[in-house]
Design an enzyme around this catalytic site. Structure first.
Site, PDB file in Angstrom:
ATOM      1  CG  ASN A  41      -1.811   1.160   1.358  1.00 28.94           C
ATOM      2  OD1 ASN A  41      -1.856   1.997   0.455  1.00 28.94           O
ATOM      3  ND2 ASN A  41      -2.548   1.241   2.446  1.00 28.94           N
ATOM      4  CE  LYS A  87      -0.863   2.761   5.097  1.00 28.95           C
ATOM      5  NZ  LYS A  87      -0.906   2.740   6.534  1.00 28.95           N
ATOM      6  CG  HIS A 111      -6.209   0.791   4.767  1.00 23.38           C
ATOM      7  ND1 HIS A 111      -5.830   1.748   5.680  1.00 23.38           N
ATOM      8  CD2 HIS A 111      -5.169  -0.059   4.650  1.00 23.38           C
ATOM      9  CE1 HIS A 111      -4.596   1.498   6.089  1.00 23.38           C
ATOM     10  NE2 HIS A 111      -4.168   0.404   5.476  1.00 23.38           N
ATOM     11  CD  GLU A 127      -3.177  -3.278   7.418  1.00 19.96           C
ATOM     12  OE1 GLU A 127      -2.047  -3.369   6.968  1.00 19.96           O
ATOM     13  OE2 GLU A 127      -3.902  -2.270   7.258  1.00 19.96           O
ATOM     14  CB  ILE A 170      -1.333   1.033  11.017  1.00 20.28           C
ATOM     15  CG1 ILE A 170      -2.202  -0.188  10.703  1.00 20.28           C
ATOM     16  CG2 ILE A 170      -1.060   1.837   9.755  1.00 20.28           C
ATOM     17  CD1 ILE A 170      -3.546   0.125  10.074  1.00 20.28           C
TER      18      ILE A 170
HETATM   19  O1  G3P Z   1      -2.027  -1.043   4.413  1.00 18.35           O
HETATM   20  C1  G3P Z   1      -0.881  -1.367   5.092  1.00 18.35           C
HETATM   21  C2  G3P Z   1      -0.725  -0.582   6.303  1.00 18.35           C
HETATM   22  O2  G3P Z   1      -1.845  -0.084   6.911  1.00 18.35           O
HETATM   23  C3  G3P Z   1       0.346  -0.982   7.229  1.00 18.35           C
HETATM   24  O3  G3P Z   1       1.137   0.130   7.310  1.00 18.35           O
HETATM   25  O4  G3P Z   1       3.216   1.326   7.560  1.00 18.35           O
HETATM   26  O5  G3P Z   1       2.526  -0.336   9.267  1.00 18.35           O
HETATM   27  O6  G3P Z   1       3.275  -1.115   7.045  1.00 18.35           O
HETATM   28  P1  G3P Z   1       2.623  -0.012   7.827  1.00 18.35           P
END
Ligand code: G3P
Length: 219
Positions: A5, A7, A87, A134, A139
């Site tokens: 992702n 983002k 998400h 998640e 995150i």
């Molecule tokens: O969509 C993936 C995301 O929400 C995870 O983010 O930065 O923790 O890998 P990150």
């Protein structure tokens, strides 16, 4: 499977081509499916260089008088393979059922994000192509779900499997090392969903090639 992702980081826009090309090359050199998920403004550009592209979000509204929405039909038109939905940073649990249905109707893949095993179970009933668990608090934290919340992975897997054993579970939040990937796969996940560690990696291709290593054991 590795889902990236992109983002809306500053780095996303500054080096979108490098990120998209690295994802493609990582898939070619490792044999692991690598899907890149750019912002909707860059879907077309990403698709030009990489066939494995998903949208970050789609709205299941019917084509017509709507402003600012990304429709599944538009995604299809760009020859994008599918879309994420719900998400944690774009929550819309009430739209998931319709979005999955519409994507399916158009022969597009759907990746539904869930925040808990309970949500995994609920969304599994809609039979999406993939579910990603998640925990929101991890995150972007650099602390991975596999090391901090392995129980959430096992419980999510059980929750999905109680509905269907055919839906692959991806794990995300804080994933940044091959160890994180290995732990997730060992617990029964089919892949990972990540963002910051890839978008900000010094050498994105090398980063992905290392991250894909643990898949060799499980393929
Ligand atoms: O969509 C993936 C995301 O929400 C995870 O983010 O930065 O923790 O890998 P990150």
């Amino acid at each position: 499977m590795i889902v990236l992702n992109l983002k809306n980081y500053e780095e996303t826009y500054r080096r979108i081509d490098l990120l998209v090309d690295s994802a493609r090359e990582a898939m070619q050199t490792t044999g692991v499916r690598v899907v890149v998920v750019p912002p909707c403004t860059h879907l077309s550009r990403a698709r030009y260089a990489n066939k494995e592209v998903f949208a970050q979000h789609v709205s299941p509204v019917e084509p017509g008088s709507h402003t600012g929405e990304v429709l599944p039909e538009a995604v299809k038109d760009l020859r994008i393979k599918g879309s994420m939905i719900n998400h944690s940073e774009k929550r819309c649990p009430e739209l998931v059922k319709d979005a999955v249905k519409r994507l399916k109707k158009l022969n597009l893949e759907s990746l539904v994000c869930a925040e808990s095993p309970e949500e995994c179970k609920k969304f599994a009933r809609y039979r999406p192509s993939f579910i990603a668990i998640e925990p929101p608090e991890l995150i972007g934290s650099g602390k991975s779900i596999s090391s901090k919340k392995p129980k959430v992975i096992s419980e999510s897997l059980d929750a999905v499997h109680s509905v269907s054993t055919e839906i692959p579970l991806l794990v995300g939040a804080g994933v940044s090392t091959p160890k994180d990937v290995e732990k997730g796969l060992a617990l029964g996940a089919s892949g990972v969903l990540l963002a910051s560690a890839f978008v900000k990696a010094n050498e994105p291709l090398k980063f992905l090639q290392k991250l894909a290593k643990p898949f060799e054991k499980f393929m």
